[in-house]
Design an enzyme around this catalytic site. Structure first.
Site, mmCIF file in Angstrom:
data_model
loop_
_atom_site.group_PDB
_atom_site.id
_atom_site.type_symbol
_atom_site.label_atom_id
_atom_site.label_comp_id
_atom_site.label_asym_id
_atom_site.label_seq_id
_atom_site.Cartn_x
_atom_site.Cartn_y
_atom_site.Cartn_z
ATOM 1 N N SER A 141 0.850 -1.191 0.000
ATOM 2 C CA SER A 141 0.000 0.000 0.000
ATOM 3 C C SER A 141 0.881 1.235 0.000
ATOM 4 C CB SER A 141 -0.898 0.026 1.244
ATOM 5 O OG SER A 141 -1.596 1.258 1.339
ATOM 6 N N TYR A 155 -1.563 -0.266 10.288
ATOM 7 C CA TYR A 155 -1.698 -0.855 8.953
ATOM 8 C C TYR A 155 -0.556 -0.392 8.051
ATOM 9 C CZ TYR A 155 -3.752 -1.737 4.313
ATOM 10 O OH TYR A 155 -3.975 -2.139 3.027
#
Length: 243
Positions: A141, A155
């Protein structure tokens, strides 16, 4: 050359579903790993079969070693030698400031997003070493470098671990004929977001002025698995609209 047989974790929705569909178009047979939604998994499997490819849908908890082994055992027994892995299954965990996050939610997110990737990659490497090579694509990501403050710092930290894993493992297995690369999406229109309208809300901060589509990530994954990317390993390919 083996018939391309690719394991896609988290393949029943979002980016994973788009990856399954694209790879089927490109001639891959698919082993679709999914957590719980039987109907969604079967819908994706039907799309793969409609493209003329085989598809095996298998329930899996990627953070559980025995479950991962069952996934790969089913793949090799029912379809043949695994040539590719797309590590995609992930969860966001708690949404908000780190100071307010619960430990159990963060623990589960780290187990799925980091340990799960490691377990799947470990088993894939074992298979590919034995059968003559292959390719792994990890889904990371843009959060890994942006940090996701106020949303999910844990995250972002997990995805930074995925980037590091990609680089290290690529060097470790290059001599075995295994390539390991990574795609780092920005904000994509999927149901991953706690706020369904988040992709529209963040668009103003994206240089290209919009969130991405799952198919745009699938195209990058397809290239990294293809012979055209035969000299690419250890790469982190950012597909994030300029973020």
């Amino acid at each position: 050359m083996h018939q391309p047989i690719t394991v896609v974790t988290g393949g029943s929705r979002g980016i994973g579903a788009a990856v399954c569909a694209r790879l089927a178009e490109d001639g891959h047979d698919i082993v679709l790993g999914y957590r719980s939604d039987d109907a969604a998994a079967e819908k994706v499997a039907e799309t793969v079969r409609a493209a003329g490819r085989r598809c095996l849908a298998v329930r899996v908890d990627t953070a559980d070693e025995s479950s991962v082994d069952q996934l790969f055992d089913a793949a090799t027994q029912q379809l043949g030698p695994v040539t590719g892995l797309v590590n995609n299954a992930g969860v966001s965990g708690p949404n908000g400031r780190l100071a307010d996050a619960d430990a159990e939610g963060m623990r589960r997110a780290l187990e799925v997003n980091v340990l799960g990737y490691l377990l799947c990659a470990r088993r894939a490497v074992r298979e590919m070493t034995r059968t003559g090579g292959g390719a792994v694509v990890n889904i990371s990501s843009a959060a890994a470098t942006l940090g996701s403050p106020g949303q999910y710092v844990h995250y972002a930290a997990a995805k930074a671990a995925v980037d590091a894993m990609t680089v290290g493992l690529s060097k470790e297995v290059a001599a075995d004929g295994i390539r390991v690369n990574c795609v780092a999406p920005g904000t994509i229109w999927t149901d991953f977001h706690e706020d369904p309208e988040r992709p529209a809300k963040v668009a103003l901060n994206v240089p290209m002025g919009r969130a991405g589509q799952p198919e745009e990530i699938a195209g990058a994954v397809s290239w990294l698995l293809s012979a055209d990317a035969g000299y690419a390993t250890g790469a982190v390919l950012r597909v994030a609209g300029g973020m």
